[in-house]
Design a protein around this motif. Structure first.
Motif, mmCIF file in Angstrom:
data_model
loop_
_atom_site.group_PDB
_atom_site.id
_atom_site.type_symbol
_atom_site.label_atom_id
_atom_site.label_comp_id
_atom_site.label_asym_id
_atom_site.label_seq_id
_atom_site.Cartn_x
_atom_site.Cartn_y
_atom_site.Cartn_z
ATOM 1 N N TYR A 1 10.546 -2.309 -4.586
ATOM 2 C CA TYR A 1 9.919 -1.401 -5.461
ATOM 3 C C TYR A 1 9.847 -0.205 -4.779
ATOM 4 O O TYR A 1 9.405 0.813 -5.663
ATOM 5 C CB TYR A 1 8.570 -2.303 -5.504
ATOM 6 N N THR A 2 9.670 0.066 -3.685
ATOM 7 C CA THR A 2 9.648 1.311 -2.979
ATOM 8 C C THR A 2 10.568 2.272 -3.382
ATOM 9 O O THR A 2 10.501 3.448 -3.879
ATOM 10 C CB THR A 2 9.483 1.232 -1.454
ATOM 11 N N PHE A 3 11.937 1.636 -3.271
ATOM 12 C CA PHE A 3 13.004 2.648 -3.932
ATOM 13 C C PHE A 3 13.149 2.866 -5.294
ATOM 14 O O PHE A 3 13.369 4.104 -5.439
ATOM 15 C CB PHE A 3 14.256 1.839 -3.387
ATOM 16 N N SER A 4 12.944 1.919 -6.061
ATOM 17 C CA SER A 4 12.904 2.076 -7.461
ATOM 18 C C SER A 4 11.844 3.292 -7.699
ATOM 19 O O SER A 4 11.927 3.776 -8.882
ATOM 20 C CB SER A 4 12.673 0.768 -8.311
ATOM 21 N N SER A 5 10.748 3.215 -7.053
ATOM 22 C CA SER A 5 9.610 4.359 -7.272
ATOM 23 C C SER A 5 10.208 5.467 -6.838
ATOM 24 O O SER A 5 9.614 6.701 -7.444
ATOM 25 C CB SER A 5 8.373 3.696 -6.531
ATOM 26 N N HIS B 1 20.406 7.159 -1.709
ATOM 27 C CA HIS B 1 21.364 6.222 -2.286
ATOM 28 C C HIS B 1 21.813 5.532 -0.862
ATOM 29 O O HIS B 1 22.071 3.991 -0.679
ATOM 30 C CB HIS B 1 22.328 6.632 -2.826
ATOM 31 N N CYS B 2 22.066 6.431 0.005
ATOM 32 C CA CYS B 2 22.637 6.043 1.461
ATOM 33 C C CYS B 2 21.443 5.099 2.058
ATOM 34 O O CYS B 2 21.815 3.854 2.575
ATOM 35 C CB CYS B 2 22.726 7.172 2.284
ATOM 36 N N ALA B 3 20.396 5.529 2.014
ATOM 37 C CA ALA B 3 19.150 4.710 2.605
ATOM 38 C C ALA B 3 18.962 3.343 1.913
ATOM 39 O O ALA B 3 18.686 2.348 2.424
ATOM 40 C CB ALA B 3 17.789 5.316 2.354
ATOM 41 N N VAL B 4 19.340 3.264 0.691
ATOM 42 C CA VAL B 4 19.575 1.890 -0.006
ATOM 43 C C VAL B 4 20.576 1.048 0.455
ATOM 44 O O VAL B 4 20.245 -0.315 0.709
ATOM 45 C CB VAL B 4 19.756 2.044 -1.287
ATOM 46 N N PHE B 5 21.445 1.405 1.021
ATOM 47 C CA PHE B 5 22.514 0.717 1.602
ATOM 48 C C PHE B 5 22.266 0.172 2.940
ATOM 49 O O PHE B 5 22.419 -0.783 3.542
ATOM 50 C CB PHE B 5 23.816 1.660 1.589
ATOM 51 N N PRO C 1 10.937 -0.378 3.722
ATOM 52 C CA PRO C 1 10.979 -0.135 2.219
ATOM 53 C C PRO C 1 11.416 -1.401 1.486
ATOM 54 O O PRO C 1 12.485 -1.914 1.970
ATOM 55 C CB PRO C 1 11.392 1.192 1.821
ATOM 56 N N ASN C 2 10.841 -1.764 0.383
ATOM 57 C CA ASN C 2 11.441 -3.042 -0.390
ATOM 58 C C ASN C 2 12.028 -2.359 -1.765
ATOM 59 O O ASN C 2 12.066 -1.174 -1.901
ATOM 60 C CB ASN C 2 10.437 -3.979 -0.530
ATOM 61 N N ALA D 1 0.802 -1.187 0.092
ATOM 62 C CA ALA D 1 0.209 -0.014 0.226
ATOM 63 C C ALA D 1 0.881 1.203 0.053
ATOM 64 O O ALA D 1 0.679 2.358 -0.811
ATOM 65 C CB ALA D 1 -1.096 0.012 1.285
ATOM 66 N N TRP D 2 1.822 1.174 0.935
ATOM 67 C CA TRP D 2 2.766 2.547 0.801
ATOM 68 C C TRP D 2 3.613 2.696 -0.523
ATOM 69 O O TRP D 2 3.527 3.584 -0.864
ATOM 70 C CB TRP D 2 3.972 2.202 2.051
ATOM 71 N N THR D 3 3.763 1.390 -1.040
ATOM 72 C CA THR D 3 4.800 1.720 -2.373
ATOM 73 C C THR D 3 3.717 2.268 -3.164
ATOM 74 O O THR D 3 4.142 2.928 -4.520
ATOM 75 C CB THR D 3 5.408 0.173 -2.631
#
Length: 638
Positions: free
Chosen positions: A171-175, A190-194, A168-169, A137-139
C-alpha cells in the motif's frame, strides 16, 4: 453520624466498622454509575448517534473515565463518514485528557481522520507526536501527500520511513507511485519495489502500469504486465486503461479480448476503458456490442456516462438519446456530454433546448457545459445568442470564460464574417491565445478571403508551431485566392526546404467488421478498379440531376488538391462508393475522415443520399455530418 451512634450507645469499634461499610457502599455505587456511563456511551457509539455520544463522552471526561479503544474507533469512523470536523477534534482532545496516552492504532485513526478532512497540517503535527509510528501511519501520510499532489513531501516521508527502519508494504508503494513527477523518480521507485520483493503484488503492479501509462511509457507498462501471469482483474483493468488513455484503442481492444479468453469477467472499470477505446476508433457497431455487457451495470453513473459519450462521438445520436432518456440517474457530466454530442453532430437547436431543460432540472452547468452551448451557437450561426451566453456566463453560472469559450466565440464571429471583432476579442483573452485559437481565426479568413488578417494570424500561429503544415496550406490557398501567386509559391518552396509535407486525405469505413482505408491518389485497395468504375457511373448519374463539381472549394480544401479532375478521387468519395457497393440498403454508411470535408464532397454526399435513398454519416476533423434526403445536419454551415 457519631451523634446518632452515641444515642444508640454503640461501642467505638462498631462506629469505625460502620463508617467503612458506608464508604464501601459509596464506592460500589460510584463504580456502578461509572459502568452505566461507559455502557451508555458504548451503545451510543455503536448506534452512531454522534451528538448524544459526544455529550456522553463529556460526562466520561468529567468523571476521569475512558472507554474501550474499539468504541472510540467506531466514533472516529462516524466522524469521518459525516465529515464532522469539530466533533473529531473534540475526540482527539478527549483521548489525551487527564494525562491519558492513547494506543498507537487510535492515533493512526486520528491521523487518517485529519487526512480525510484534508487537514494535513493537523495530521502531520499529530503524526510527529506519535511515540511509535508503524507502517500504517507512515503510509497514511504518504498517501495523503500523493493525493494532494504534494510530491516532494510524499517522497520525503518515504525516505524518513526507511531511516526509521520501517519497511514499506504494497500500500505504501501503490500510494507513493502516484506522486512520481518524472521518469527518473518512477524508475527509482520501481527498483525499490524489487528490493522489497513486491514486484508481483497486484496493487503495486497496477500502480506501476498506471504511472508508466501516465508518462506515455506503454512499452514499460506492458513489460510490467507481461512479467507475471496475471490472475487479478485489477491488473487487467490497468493495462487496458493504459492503452485506451494513450489513444491506442486497437491494442486496448486486443487486451480486452485476451482478458475474456483468460476467463475474466469485465466489471465497470474494464467496460469504461473499453468504451473509451471504442470511442477513439469511432467503431459504432463494436460499441453496441460492448453495450450488451454494460446492461447489468445500468445503475452505474460513470459507466452510463461513458456509454453516452461513446454513442455521441461515434455518431449514434438515436442510441445516445435512448441511453440518456433511460438513465436512472444523471449529473452535470451526463447533460454536458449530450449537449456537446448534439452540437458536434449538427443538431445545435436540440442542444440548446436540452441546455434549457438542464437548467430547469436544477443541475448547475459547469465549464464544459458552456463550451458545448457556445459550440452549438457557433455551428448554427447564432451570433446574438452566443454573445449572450458568453457575456453572462460569469453572472449566471459563476464560470469565468476560458480558452475554449473564447475559441468558440472567435469561431462564431469568424464564420459570421466579423473578423475585426474576432481579432478584438482574441486580444481580450485573459489566458492568451493558443495555436488552436489562431488556427480558428485563420480558417475564418480563408472562408471570407481576408488576406491581411490571415497573414497576421498565420505568423502568430507559426510562432507557436513553426512546422504546422495546415497553416502553410491555408495561407498558400488564401494567397492563391487573392491571385498572389508569388507569395503562394514562396510558401510552397519554404515547405519543401523545411521538409514539411501535407497529410493526404484519408477516409475509413467499416464493412463486415473490417476497416477499409482510402487515401487520396492511392490505388492499393484490392477493389479499387471496381470502385472507380462505380464512382464514374455515379458521377454521370448525378450530373444528369444537376451535379456540377464545385471548384471554388479546391483551393480552400485542407488537403490542397489543386486540379479539378482530382475532385472525383477524394478519399471520402471512394469510401462512399465502397459503402454503396458493400453494405445493405438499410445500413447507414459511416465514414471517418482525418481532415475537414471539402465543399464539393459535401455536395456529392448530399446528392448521393437523395438519389440512392441512403443515410450517410461522415465524421471529419471538426464534427459529424448526417446526410439524408439531400440535406445535411449541419445545414451547410460548417
Amino acid at each position: 453520624m457519631s451523634l446518632l451512634f452515641s444515642k444508640l450507645k454503640l461501642p467505638v469499634s462498631s462506629l469505625v466498622l460502620s463508617r467503612s461499610y458506608v464508604v464501601a457502599i459509596s464506592l460500589q455505587q460510584n463504580a456502578s454509575n461509572n459502568s452505566i456511563l461507559i455502557e451508555e456511551f458504548t451503545k451510543l457509539c455503536h448506534k452512531r448517534d454522534l451528538p448524544r455520544a459526544i455529550n456522553a463522552m463529556k460526562s466520561l471526561e468529567n468523571s476521569g473515565l475512558m472507554a474501550d479503544c474499539t468504541v472510540y474507533s467506531e466514533l472516529i469512523k462516524c466522524c469521518i463518514s459525516r465529515k464532522a470536523i469539530q466533533e473529531g477534534k473534540y475526540i482527539h482532545k478527549h483521548l489525551f485528557s487527564n494525562g491519558h496516552q492513547p494506543e498507537s492504532f487510535l492515533l493512526s485513526m486520528l491521523v487518517n481522520m485529519y487526512v480525510k478532512f484534508n487537514l494535513l497540517v493537523e495530521a502531520e503535527k499529530l503524526f510527529d507526536e506519535m511515540p511509535e509510528k508503524n507502517v500504517v501511519a507512515w503510509t497514511t501520510m504518504i498517501s495523503a501527500y500523493s493525493n494532494a499532489k504534494i510530491s516532494h513531501k510524499a517522497f520525503k516521508f518515504l525516505i524518513f520511513m526507511y531511516r526509521e527502519g520501517v519497511r514499506p508494504n504494497m500500500y505504501t508503494f501503490s500510494s507513493v507511485l502516484r506522486a512520481c513527477d518524472g521518469l527518473l523518480s518512477l524508475k527509482q521507485l520501481h527498483c525499490a519495489v524489487f528490493k522489497c520483493g513486491l514486484e508481483s503484488d497486484v496493487f503495486v503492479r497496477s500502480a506501476l502500469i498506471d504511472v508508466y501509462a501516465k508518462w506515455g511509457e506503454l512499452d514499460n507498462a506492458r513489460a510490467v504486465f507481461e512479467e507475471f501471469v496475471t490472475g487479478d482483474l485489477v491488473v487487467w483493468n490497468s493495462i487496458i486503461g493504459a492503452f485506451a488513455q494513450n489513444s491506442d484503442g486497437d491494442e486496448a481492444l486486443n487486451l480486452f479480448k485476451r482478458m475474456k479468453k483468460a476467463g475474466f469477467l469485465a466489471n465497470q472499470a474494464t467496460l469504461t476503458s473499453t468504451l473509451r477505446a471504442v470511442t477513439g476508433l469511432s467503431l459504432l457497431e463494436l460499441g453496441r456490442q460492448v453495450h450488451v455487457h454494460v446492461l447489468k451495470y445500468d445503475r452505474d453513473l460513470i459507466l452510463s456516462n461513458a456509454l453516452l459519450d461513446m454513442y455521441c462521438k461515434c455518431g449514434g445520436l438515436d442510441d445516445a438519446r435512448l441511453v440518456f432518456t433511460r438513465m436512472k440517474e444523471t449529473d452535470v457530466i451526463s447533460w454536458s456530454t449530450m449537449i456537446i454530442g448534439l452540437a458536434q453532430n449538427g443538431f445545435s437547436g436540440e442542444a440548446l433546448q436540452l441546455f434549457e431543460m438542464m437548467k430547469l432540472s436544477g443541475i448547475q452547468p459547469n465549464y464544459i457545459t458552456i463550451v458545448g452551448v457556445l459550440f452549438a451557437c457557433s455551428h448554427a450561426g447564432l451570433l446574438k445568442k452566443g454573445w449572450y451566453y458568453f457575456r453572462s456566463m460569469k453572472k449566471l453560472f459563476g464560470i469565468d470564460p476560458g480558452r475554449e469559450h473564447y475559441g468558440c466565440m472567435i469561431d462564431l464571429l469568424g464564420r459570421a464574417g466579423k473578423l475585426d471583432d474576432a481579432v478584438k476579442l482574441l486580444h481580450e483573452m485573459n489566458c492568451g491565445p493558443d495555436a488552436v485559437t489562431w488556427r480558428t481565426l485563420l480558417g475564418a479568413c480563408k472562408i471570407h478571403r481576408n488576406t491581411d488578417i490571415a497573414i497576421y494570424a498565420a505568423k502568430q500561429m507559426l510562432n507557436l508551431e513553426p512546422d504546422d503544415v495546415g497553416t502553410y496550406i491555408l495561407l498558400s490557398n488564401i494567397y492563391e485566392n487573392s491571385q498572389r501567386w508569388e507569395d503562394s509559391m514562396y510558401l510552397r518552396k519554404k515547405m519543401t526546404e523545411r521538409g514539411i509535407k501535407k497529410k493526404p486525405g484519408c477516409s475509413w469505413i467499416e464493412v463486415n467488421k473490417r476497416i477499409h482505408a482510402f487515401i487520396f491518389r492511392d490505388v492499393s485497395h484490392p477493389q479499387i478498379d471496381d470502385i472507380i468504375r462505380e464512382l464514374n457511373q455515379l458521377l454521370h448519374k448525378l450530373k444528369v440531376v444537376g451535379y456540377v463539381p464545385d471548384t471554388n472549394f479546391i483551393l480552400q480544401d485542407l488537403e490542397g488538391e489543386q486540379k479539378e479532375e482530382s475532385l472525383q478521387y477524394h478519399s471520402e468519395k471512394l469510401a462512399i462508393v465502397y459503402g454503396l457497393m458493400s453494405l445493405p440498403k438499410e445500413s447507414v454508411i459511416r465514414i471517418r475522415k482525418n481532415l475537414r470535408i471539402c465543399g464539393d464532397c459535401h455536395l456529392f454526399a448530399k446528392l448521393v443520399a437523395k438519389t440512392e435513398k441512403r443515410t450517410i454519416v461522415i465524421r471529419d476533423q471538426v464534427r459529424y455530418h448526417h446526410f439524408q434526403d439531400g440535406t445535411c445536419s449541419c445545414t451547410d454551415y460548417w
